[in-house]
Design a protein around this motif. Structure first.
Motif, PDB file in Angstrom:
ATOM      1  N   LEU A 103     -10.079 -29.266  -6.620  1.00 24.68           N
ATOM      2  CA  LEU A 103     -10.923 -29.765  -5.029  1.00 24.68           C
ATOM      3  C   LEU A 103     -10.791 -31.136  -4.703  1.00 24.68           C
ATOM      4  O   LEU A 103     -10.325 -32.406  -3.890  1.00 24.68           O
ATOM      5  CB  LEU A 103     -11.317 -28.942  -4.179  1.00 24.68           C
ATOM      6  N   SER A 104     -11.798 -32.336  -6.525  1.00 27.84           N
ATOM      7  CA  SER A 104     -12.131 -33.460  -6.013  1.00 27.84           C
ATOM      8  C   SER A 104     -11.109 -34.530  -5.822  1.00 27.84           C
ATOM      9  O   SER A 104     -11.029 -34.826  -5.100  1.00 27.84           O
ATOM     10  CB  SER A 104     -12.732 -33.422  -6.537  1.00 27.84           C
ATOM     11  N   ALA A 105      -9.872 -33.558  -6.918  1.00 29.94           N
ATOM     12  CA  ALA A 105      -8.807 -34.969  -6.427  1.00 29.94           C
ATOM     13  C   ALA A 105      -7.997 -34.986  -5.793  1.00 29.94           C
ATOM     14  O   ALA A 105      -7.230 -35.680  -4.330  1.00 29.94           O
ATOM     15  CB  ALA A 105      -7.490 -34.416  -7.979  1.00 29.94           C
ATOM     16  N   ALA A 106      -7.962 -33.462  -5.060  1.00 35.45           N
ATOM     17  CA  ALA A 106      -7.277 -33.607  -3.459  1.00 35.45           C
ATOM     18  C   ALA A 106      -8.184 -34.725  -2.506  1.00 35.45           C
ATOM     19  O   ALA A 106      -7.894 -35.053  -0.949  1.00 35.45           O
ATOM     20  CB  ALA A 106      -6.910 -31.937  -2.817  1.00 35.45           C
ATOM     21  N   ILE A 107      -9.455 -34.378  -2.453  1.00 41.25           N
ATOM     22  CA  ILE A 107     -10.128 -35.202  -1.347  1.00 41.25           C
ATOM     23  C   ILE A 107      -9.919 -36.429  -1.749  1.00 41.25           C
ATOM     24  O   ILE A 107     -10.238 -37.446  -1.551  1.00 41.25           O
ATOM     25  CB  ILE A 107     -11.768 -34.572  -0.849  1.00 41.25           C
ATOM     26  N   GLY A 129     -18.756 -34.342 -13.118  1.00 42.59           N
ATOM     27  CA  GLY A 129     -17.583 -34.573 -14.104  1.00 42.59           C
ATOM     28  C   GLY A 129     -16.068 -34.446 -12.693  1.00 42.59           C
ATOM     29  O   GLY A 129     -16.010 -36.156 -12.526  1.00 42.59           O
ATOM     30  N   PRO A 130     -15.725 -34.322 -12.020  1.00 40.92           N
ATOM     31  CA  PRO A 130     -15.154 -34.069 -11.034  1.00 40.92           C
ATOM     32  C   PRO A 130     -14.803 -35.388 -10.379  1.00 40.92           C
ATOM     33  O   PRO A 130     -13.839 -35.944 -10.017  1.00 40.92           O
ATOM     34  CB  PRO A 130     -14.975 -32.872 -10.253  1.00 40.92           C
ATOM     35  N   TRP A 131     -16.303 -35.194  -8.967  1.00 41.55           N
ATOM     36  CA  TRP A 131     -16.774 -36.275  -8.609  1.00 41.55           C
ATOM     37  C   TRP A 131     -16.710 -37.842  -9.685  1.00 41.55           C
ATOM     38  O   TRP A 131     -16.405 -38.602  -8.834  1.00 41.55           O
ATOM     39  CB  TRP A 131     -17.736 -36.039  -7.880  1.00 41.55           C
ATOM     40  N   GLY A 138     -12.390 -46.540  -7.196  1.00 44.08           N
ATOM     41  CA  GLY A 138     -13.534 -47.415  -5.856  1.00 44.08           C
ATOM     42  C   GLY A 138     -14.290 -46.578  -5.653  1.00 44.08           C
ATOM     43  O   GLY A 138     -14.868 -47.415  -4.837  1.00 44.08           O
ATOM     44  N   VAL A 139     -14.394 -45.357  -5.649  1.00 44.61           N
ATOM     45  CA  VAL A 139     -15.287 -45.024  -5.448  1.00 44.61           C
ATOM     46  C   VAL A 139     -16.864 -45.034  -5.734  1.00 44.61           C
ATOM     47  O   VAL A 139     -16.578 -44.921  -6.833  1.00 44.61           O
ATOM     48  CB  VAL A 139     -14.648 -42.575  -5.071  1.00 44.61           C
ATOM     49  N   VAL A 140     -17.660 -44.998  -4.810  1.00 40.93           N
ATOM     50  CA  VAL A 140     -19.258 -44.707  -5.123  1.00 40.93           C
ATOM     51  C   VAL A 140     -19.857 -43.464  -5.522  1.00 40.93           C
ATOM     52  O   VAL A 140     -19.855 -43.420  -4.321  1.00 40.93           O
ATOM     53  CB  VAL A 140     -20.199 -45.899  -4.130  1.00 40.93           C
ATOM     54  N   ILE A 141     -20.113 -43.620  -6.570  1.00 43.76           N
ATOM     55  CA  ILE A 141     -20.719 -42.059  -6.600  1.00 43.76           C
ATOM     56  C   ILE A 141     -22.390 -42.363  -6.618  1.00 43.76           C
ATOM     57  O   ILE A 141     -23.412 -43.272  -7.169  1.00 43.76           O
ATOM     58  CB  ILE A 141     -21.207 -41.202  -7.825  1.00 43.76           C
ATOM     59  N   VAL A 167     -18.785 -37.251   0.755  1.00 46.12           N
ATOM     60  CA  VAL A 167     -18.802 -35.545   0.253  1.00 46.12           C
ATOM     61  C   VAL A 167     -20.280 -35.828  -0.523  1.00 46.12           C
ATOM     62  O   VAL A 167     -20.617 -36.699  -0.410  1.00 46.12           O
ATOM     63  CB  VAL A 167     -17.838 -35.787  -1.110  1.00 46.12           C
ATOM     64  N   PHE A 168     -20.437 -33.962   0.456  1.00 44.52           N
ATOM     65  CA  PHE A 168     -22.154 -34.856  -0.522  1.00 44.52           C
ATOM     66  C   PHE A 168     -22.032 -33.141  -1.149  1.00 44.52           C
ATOM     67  O   PHE A 168     -21.506 -31.586  -1.086  1.00 44.52           O
ATOM     68  CB  PHE A 168     -23.060 -34.353  -0.019  1.00 44.52           C
ATOM     69  N   ALA A 169     -21.829 -32.904  -2.974  1.00 44.64           N
ATOM     70  CA  ALA A 169     -21.690 -32.058  -3.140  1.00 44.64           C
ATOM     71  C   ALA A 169     -22.672 -31.341  -4.417  1.00 44.64           C
ATOM     72  O   ALA A 169     -23.734 -32.465  -5.039  1.00 44.64           O
ATOM     73  CB  ALA A 169     -20.709 -31.904  -5.067  1.00 44.64           C
TER      74      ALA A 169
END
Ligand SMILES: Cc1ncc(COP(=O)(O)O)c(C=O)c1O
Length: 409
Positions: A103-107, A129-131, A138-141, A167-169
């Motif tokens: 799911l996270s790879a697709a998003i 971990g997946p996020w 380049g996504v900021v966590i 996204v909020f996980a």
């Protein structure tokens, strides 16, 4: 209906593992957050699958048509369990972690540099971990802070959900501390900025009735082996949500939900067993529909488990040298999972000593490593965790308390 000590005692007879006595030991399974035992009907259903229709789906012959029928029934049963709009909202996979990676790879493919994903310090690594992996693109966590009380810092959460958040996980409930998070608030805040809400309900699903429609999340994940079924991961997607995602899939694969994220051949026997587990749970409730029976049963089981866990929590916290972590029981919304530390003995040594007496409890960080680290317990071997299930009894917990008293003295 009510689920009482007597119901729990009666249900124990349905679980063959509970009368199995390795080395003559009567086992007290208090390791529910790690995985539950399965009732006989689940074992028989899977056996029957292998004996009568162990073939692939979509064939033009009777056993294959039977598999198609069983898969349809399973999606419908799990949709009822979660309160989903339709069986097409339910995808199956190997386990929650594998589904969340997919799911996270697709998003992630829909996000750009500087887009933010919010995770929490409380969550199991399977929802971190997946996020975190998406940082490579380049996504900021960002992370919601965990407070010493075992609750998430809601001010921090509100401040970190901004127009950059995509996204909020977040977990519905912590497998380490029993905390139940405010998913309705998470939904309100993510709605304001148009962010997706992805909920890890692995620890919540066994202990509370779920209603994905009312909560309105985009995606929810849970795992069959935590609620009396076999090892099958479940992904709920809001209608339309999965169809928009560039999932990893073969060109020959059905591109529509729920199949869009289901790569390869599924574990059909286990999915059939999961249907049996949902129907088993529903059998403890009353109502005209499967959904009504599930909600009735889960509400009653929830109240029973809460009472048992509160009994243990209130007793163990008075023992000299014992410290209970996580939220107290003043609020109803707390999972029946209680973690402690003991002065003078690490969680690992305590779990080992209890294990020798047939008391099955878990020690360490249970993959909620960030939470255990934030609480400053990593170097001390983490927590000693007790989890209550529908088949747990007061006697199990009295044995555990006696064992802990022995360890402390
Ligand atoms: C809260 C929570 N999330 C996620 C997971 C991972 O689930 P799975 O084993 O199905 O990948 C677990 C497993 O213990 C869990 O407790």
């Amino acid at each position: 209906m009510a689920f009482t000590d007597e119901h729990s005692l009666r249900c124990r007879a349905d679980f063959p593992a509970l009368s199995h006595k390795p080395q003559g030991l009567d086992l007290a399974y208090l390791d529910g957050p790690g995985g539950s035992q399965v009732p006989r009907i689940v074992i028989d259903t899977m056996g029957d699958f292998y004996a009568t229709c162990n073939v692939n789906t979509h064939g033009k012959f009777a056993p294959s048509q039977e598999v198609d029928r069983r898969m349809d029934l399973a999606r419908a049963a799990v949709a009822s369990f979660l309160g989903a709009e339709s069986p097409a909202c339910i995808s199956f996979g190997q386990n929650m972690t594998t589904l969340n990676y997919a799911l996270s790879a697709a998003i992630g493919r829909t996000l750009g540099k500087g887009d933010e994903i919010l995770i929490t310090q409380l969550d199991h690594e399977a929802n971190r971990g997946p996020w975190l992996r998406l940082q490579e693109h380049g996504v900021v966590i960002q992370e919601v802070r965990l407070l010493g009380s075992g609750l998430l810092d809601l001010n921090d959460m509100a401040a970190k959900i901004t127009s950059r958040t995509k996204v909020f996980a977040v977990g519905a409930s912590s497998n380490a501390l029993g905390t139940v998070n405010d998913i309705a608030l998470a939904r309100r805040l993510t709605d304001v900025v148009g962010a997706l809400l992805v909920v890890d309900a692995v620890h919540y699903a066994p202990h509370f009735p779920l209603d994905v429609k009312t909560l309105g999340m985009d995606f929810l994940l849970c795992s069959g082996y935590k609620f009396y079924g076999p090892h099958v991961g479940v992904l709920y997607s809001k209608p339309g949500a999965l169809d928009r995602l560039p999932t990893d899939r073969l060109s020959v694969q059905d591109p529509a939900a729920p199949h869009r994220i289901e790569t390869g051949t599924l574990n059909h026997a286990a999915i059939d067993g999961l249907r049996a587990a949902v129907e088993y749970l529903a059998g403890w409730g009353s109502g005209a529909t499967l959904r009504e029976r599930i909600v009735d049963a889960m509400s009653a089981i929830s109240a029973y488990e809460h009472g048992l866990a509160k009994f243990y929590h209130d007793a163990v916290r008075t023992l000299p040298g014992a410290r209970v972590w996580g939220p107290d029981f003043s609020a109803r919304s707390r999972a029946p999972t209680v973690s402690i530390t003991l002065d003078g003995i690490g969680a690992g040594a305590a779990a080992e000593a209890l294990g020798k007496e047939g008391i099955c409890v878990w020690d360490g960080h249970f993959y909620a490593a960030r939470a255990v680290g934030v609480l400053g317990l990593s170097e001390r071997g983490g927590l000693l965790r007790t989890g209550v299930s529908m088949y747990s009894s007061r006697k199990d917990l009295e044995r555990l308390l006696a064992g802990i008293v022995k360890l402390a003295s």
